[in-house]
Design a protein around this motif. Structure first.
Motif, PDB file in Angstrom:
ATOM      1  N   MET A  83       0.833  -1.204   0.000  1.00 15.00           N
ATOM      2  CA  MET A  83       0.000   0.000   0.000  1.00 15.00           C
ATOM      3  C   MET A  83       0.867   1.251   0.000  1.00 15.00           C
ATOM      4  N   GLY A  84       2.062   1.153   0.586  1.00 13.38           N
ATOM      5  CA  GLY A  84       2.977   2.291   0.560  1.00 13.38           C
ATOM      6  C   GLY A  84       3.308   2.699  -0.863  1.00 13.38           C
ATOM      7  N   ALA A  85       3.436   1.701  -1.760  1.00 13.78           N
ATOM      8  CA  ALA A  85       3.709   2.001  -3.173  1.00 13.78           C
ATOM      9  C   ALA A  85       2.553   2.773  -3.791  1.00 13.78           C
ATOM     10  N   GLY A  86       1.324   2.371  -3.454  1.00 10.26           N
ATOM     11  CA  GLY A  86       0.155   3.078  -3.972  1.00 10.26           C
ATOM     12  C   GLY A  86       0.061   4.482  -3.426  1.00 10.26           C
ATOM     13  N   TYR A  87       0.308   4.616  -2.115  1.00 14.51           N
ATOM     14  CA  TYR A  87       0.285   5.950  -1.506  1.00 14.51           C
ATOM     15  C   TYR A  87       1.347   6.850  -2.134  1.00 14.51           C
ATOM     16  N   LEU A  88       2.545   6.302  -2.332  1.00 20.22           N
ATOM     17  CA  LEU A  88       3.636   7.096  -2.903  1.00 20.22           C
ATOM     18  C   LEU A  88       3.275   7.611  -4.289  1.00 20.22           C
ATOM     19  N   GLN A  89       2.697   6.733  -5.108  1.00 19.65           N
ATOM     20  CA  GLN A  89       2.423   7.121  -6.492  1.00 19.65           C
ATOM     21  C   GLN A  89       1.365   8.217  -6.583  1.00 19.65           C
ATOM     22  N   THR A  90       0.502   8.322  -5.569  1.00 22.74           N
ATOM     23  CA  THR A  90      -0.495   9.396  -5.595  1.00 22.74           C
ATOM     24  C   THR A  90       0.181  10.765  -5.582  1.00 22.74           C
ATOM     25  N   GLY A 147      -7.092   5.706  -8.985  1.00 20.82           N
ATOM     26  CA  GLY A 147      -6.564   4.506  -9.649  1.00 20.82           C
ATOM     27  C   GLY A 147      -5.357   3.952  -8.928  1.00 20.82           C
ATOM     28  N   CYS A 148      -4.492   4.837  -8.421  1.00 24.72           N
ATOM     29  CA  CYS A 148      -3.308   4.409  -7.663  1.00 24.72           C
ATOM     30  C   CYS A 148      -3.700   3.709  -6.361  1.00 24.72           C
ATOM     31  N   LEU A 149      -4.710   4.240  -5.678  1.00 29.42           N
ATOM     32  CA  LEU A 149      -5.137   3.657  -4.403  1.00 29.42           C
ATOM     33  C   LEU A 149      -5.858   2.331  -4.593  1.00 29.42           C
ATOM     34  N   ALA A 150      -6.570   2.190  -5.718  1.00 34.44           N
ATOM     35  CA  ALA A 150      -7.309   0.951  -5.975  1.00 34.44           C
ATOM     36  C   ALA A 150      -6.385  -0.177  -6.413  1.00 34.44           C
ATOM     37  N   LEU A 151      -5.210   0.159  -6.930  1.00 33.39           N
ATOM     38  CA  LEU A 151      -4.348  -0.858  -7.550  1.00 33.39           C
ATOM     39  C   LEU A 151      -3.710  -1.840  -6.558  1.00 33.39           C
ATOM     40  N   PRO A 152      -3.060  -1.416  -5.464  1.00 33.90           N
ATOM     41  CA  PRO A 152      -2.395  -2.398  -4.589  1.00 33.90           C
ATOM     42  C   PRO A 152      -3.310  -3.493  -4.047  1.00 33.90           C
ATOM     43  N   PRO A 153      -4.523  -3.173  -3.542  1.00 34.43           N
ATOM     44  CA  PRO A 153      -5.395  -4.271  -3.087  1.00 34.43           C
ATOM     45  C   PRO A 153      -5.755  -5.230  -4.216  1.00 34.43           C
ATOM     46  N   LEU A 154      -5.968  -4.685  -5.416  1.00 31.76           N
ATOM     47  CA  LEU A 154      -6.290  -5.547  -6.555  1.00 31.76           C
ATOM     48  C   LEU A 154      -5.105  -6.441  -6.909  1.00 31.76           C
ATOM     49  N   ALA A 155      -3.895  -5.867  -6.874  1.00 32.81           N
ATOM     50  CA  ALA A 155      -2.691  -6.644  -7.188  1.00 32.81           C
ATOM     51  C   ALA A 155      -2.450  -7.742  -6.156  1.00 32.81           C
ATOM     52  N   GLU A 156      -2.802  -7.487  -4.898  1.00 32.83           N
ATOM     53  CA  GLU A 156      -2.671  -8.495  -3.861  1.00 32.83           C
ATOM     54  C   GLU A 156      -3.712  -9.599  -4.017  1.00 32.83           C
ATOM     55  N   ARG A 157      -4.846  -9.246  -4.594  1.00 30.06           N
ATOM     56  CA  ARG A 157      -5.942 -10.219  -4.723  1.00 30.06           C
ATOM     57  C   ARG A 157      -5.787 -11.104  -5.964  1.00 30.06           C
ATOM     58  N   ILE A 158      -5.521 -10.507  -7.113  1.00 31.25           N
ATOM     59  CA  ILE A 158      -5.486 -11.279  -8.369  1.00 31.25           C
ATOM     60  C   ILE A 158      -4.093 -11.399  -8.964  1.00 31.25           C
ATOM     61  N   GLY A 159      -3.099 -10.723  -8.380  1.00 32.68           N
ATOM     62  CA  GLY A 159      -1.735 -10.812  -8.891  1.00 32.68           C
ATOM     63  C   GLY A 159      -1.328  -9.585  -9.693  1.00 32.68           C
ATOM     64  N   ARG A 160      -0.002  -9.441  -9.831  1.00 30.50           N
ATOM     65  CA  ARG A 160       0.548  -8.269 -10.503  1.00 30.50           C
ATOM     66  C   ARG A 160       0.238  -8.259 -11.995  1.00 30.50           C
ATOM     67  N   LYS A 161       0.369  -9.391 -12.635  1.00 30.22           N
ATOM     68  CA  LYS A 161       0.225  -9.433 -14.100  1.00 30.22           C
ATOM     69  C   LYS A 161      -1.211  -9.189 -14.551  1.00 30.22           C
ATOM     70  N   LYS A 162      -2.168  -9.805 -13.877  1.00 33.27           N
ATOM     71  CA  LYS A 162      -3.575  -9.598 -14.249  1.00 33.27           C
ATOM     72  C   LYS A 162      -4.003  -8.157 -13.997  1.00 33.27           C
ATOM     73  N   THR A 163      -3.499  -7.585 -12.904  1.00 34.61           N
ATOM     74  CA  THR A 163      -3.836  -6.196 -12.590  1.00 34.61           C
ATOM     75  C   THR A 163      -3.318  -5.257 -13.673  1.00 34.61           C
ATOM     76  N   LEU A 164      -2.062  -5.459 -14.093  1.00 36.76           N
ATOM     77  CA  LEU A 164      -1.511  -4.599 -15.134  1.00 36.76           C
ATOM     78  C   LEU A 164      -2.267  -4.763 -16.446  1.00 36.76           C
ATOM     79  N   ALA A 165      -2.694  -5.980 -16.746  1.00 30.55           N
ATOM     80  CA  ALA A 165      -3.466  -6.218 -17.971  1.00 30.55           C
ATOM     81  C   ALA A 165      -4.777  -5.439 -17.947  1.00 30.55           C
ATOM     82  N   ILE A 166      -5.449  -5.417 -16.799  1.00 29.34           N
ATOM     83  CA  ILE A 166      -6.713  -4.660 -16.678  1.00 29.34           C
ATOM     84  C   ILE A 166      -6.460  -3.174 -16.890  1.00 29.34           C
ATOM     85  N   TYR A 167      -5.416  -2.658 -16.280  1.00 29.58           N
ATOM     86  CA  TYR A 167      -5.118  -1.225 -16.396  1.00 29.58           C
ATOM     87  C   TYR A 167      -4.666  -0.865 -17.812  1.00 29.58           C
ATOM     88  N   PHE A 168      -3.888  -1.716 -18.449  1.00 32.31           N
ATOM     89  CA  PHE A 168      -3.459  -1.446 -19.828  1.00 32.31           C
ATOM     90  C   PHE A 168      -4.662  -1.436 -20.775  1.00 32.31           C
TER      91      PHE A 168
END
Length: 432
Positions: free
Chosen positions: A156-163, A294-315
């Motif tokens: 979550m720190g990564a998400g907070y930082l990116q904001t 979008g930055c705040l929503a991303l870390p929980p999603l990445a923890e739930r479904i994984g990094r690769k699937k999350t990036l695919a959704i955002y792309f």
């Protein structure tokens, strides 16, 4: 008694942050915020600055010349960003905080100097050197937070930082809405010198990460750049470079040309010049708020479904949003409101950058982490500089802004085919 005890729910508490971790985060966040503000100031003042400076440089300030010169200057800025990979090896050798402060000093001083420009050549030099400083801040701030925060909080720190970066967009828009409209583009660049104060605070208040100190104490001096391009890391390094390149192309195509597009649409709708500039500032503010979400929503999603699937959704979301905004709404007879609505969608999925703040540190060990982060981001900026130059030429040749920017959506479709080659690090701890 035992059965009752077994049924008692276990409350998991997050590891509390100490004062050093809190101070370090806010120092990194503030630097990243002012970094975003400085980098986006150029997009907001592009037209008025070049309208004044082009005639002084021997060129007519026509819309075509402003567009071409703006693209060339921004390409030089991105080249400066690309050269910022030099900060990575320095941070792996001398520590995160000292070098982080150095990046902030660099971009702050040369952004302020841009206010003194007498012609486009001076502006180009100042923006180029500012780019070198701005480009290093993300890699060092992301590396520091990943290493300094406890394992159960760093995602979550990564998400907070990116904001912070997009809060900087919002801050730049607010300054343009107030200072820029009344005092002009030079005053806007002068506000970019403020981060010097943050750099001083980082040097005085932020302690070095323990992970780096331990790695430094136990590491035989090596060449981190050679290591990340060697057999152990080569594949993940180049895959990360490609994915970051795609993210940079799409974000900057949309974000940099957004103010100009809104001004054109607002003028077409019958607004006066100052009202059009204010509308562009408000649209930028909405874009920034959407990206923060979008930055705040991303870390929980990445923890739930994984990094690769999350990036695919955002792309995929970025591809649709770029086409919807620049390819469709921009050409509507009354396209201002639909364009701004699509900008909110584009902003949300532009939060994909938060994933890299989370994901890149997980792929590399401490002794090479800052070098890897800086190299991967810098590579994307070099390519982005070339694409931005081609984009400016396409705008000049096609006499339209929307279609050339909309075509950058293709990059995100390509990215969907690259993502499977990246490592999945969900559930893994930060490697030492």
């Amino acid at each position: 008694m035992n059965s009752l005890t077994d049924r008692t729910p276990v409350v998991r508490r997050r590891t509390p942050l100490n004062r050093s971790q809190i101070a370090g985060f806010w120092g990194a966040w503030a630097g990243w915020t002012l970094d975003g503000m400085d980098s986006f100031i150029y997009a907001l003042v592009l037209t008025p600055a070049l309208t004044e400076l082009l005639p002084r440089s021997g060129y007519a300030a026509t819309p075509a010349n402003v567009g071409l010169a703006g693209s060339i200057l921004f390409a030089l800025f991105l080249v400066g960003w690309g050269l910022s990979f030099i900060w990575g090896p320095l941070a792996d050798r001398f520590g995160r905080t000292k070098v982080l402060a150095g990046t902030i000093f660099t971009f702050a001083i040369f952004t302020g100097l841009a206010a003194t420009s007498h012609n486009v050549w001076e502006l180009a030099i100042y923006r180029f050197i500012a780019g070198v400083g701005i480009g290093g801040e993300w890699a060092l701030a992301g590396t520091y937070v990943a290493e300094a925060w406890p394992e159960d909080r760093r995602k979550m720190g990564a998400g907070y930082l990116q904001t912070g970066y997009y809060a900087g967009f919002f801050l730049a828009a607010a300054l343009n809405y107030t200072i820029g409209v009344h005092y002009g583009w030079r005053a806007m660049f002068l506000t970019g010198a403020v981060p010097v104060v943050v750099a001083i605070l980082v040097l005085l208040r932020v302690k070095e990460s323990e992970k780096w100190q331990k790695a430094e104490a136990g590491t035989v001096r090596a060449k981190p750049l050679r290591e990340i391009l060697g057999p152990a890391y080569r594949r993940r390094t180049w895959v990360a470079c490609i994915l970051l390149t795609i993210a940079i192309i799409g974000l900057w195509a949309g974000a940099v040309y957004e103010p100009s597009a809104v001004i054109q649409l607002a003028t077409k709708a019958g607004m006066a010049k100052n009202d059009a500039i204010r509308t562009a500032s408000l649209a930028t503010g909405l874009l920034s708020i959407a990206t923060i979400l979008g930055c705040l929503a991303l870390p929980p999603l990445a923890e739930r479904i994984g990094r690769k699937k999350t990036l695919a959704i955002y792309f995929l979301g970025m591809a649709v949003a770029i086409v919807g905004s620049f390819g469709w709404a921009f050409y509507l007879p009354n396209g201002l409101a639909p364009f701004i609505a699509w900008l909110c969608v584009l902003g949300f999925f532009g939060g994909n950058f938060a994933l890299f703040s989370l994901w890149l540190p997980e792929q590399f060990e401490t002794r090479v982490r800052a070098t890897a982060f800086a190299f991967c981001t810098s590579f994307g900026r070099f390519v982005g500089a070339g694409v931005n130059f081609l984009l400016g030429a396409a705008v000049l040749h096609m006499h339209t802004l929307g279609l050339p920017v909309a075509l950058t959506a293709v990059a995100f479709i390509v990215g969907l085919f690259v993502i499977p080659f990246a490592p999945e690090t969900k559930g893994e701890v930060l490697p030492q």
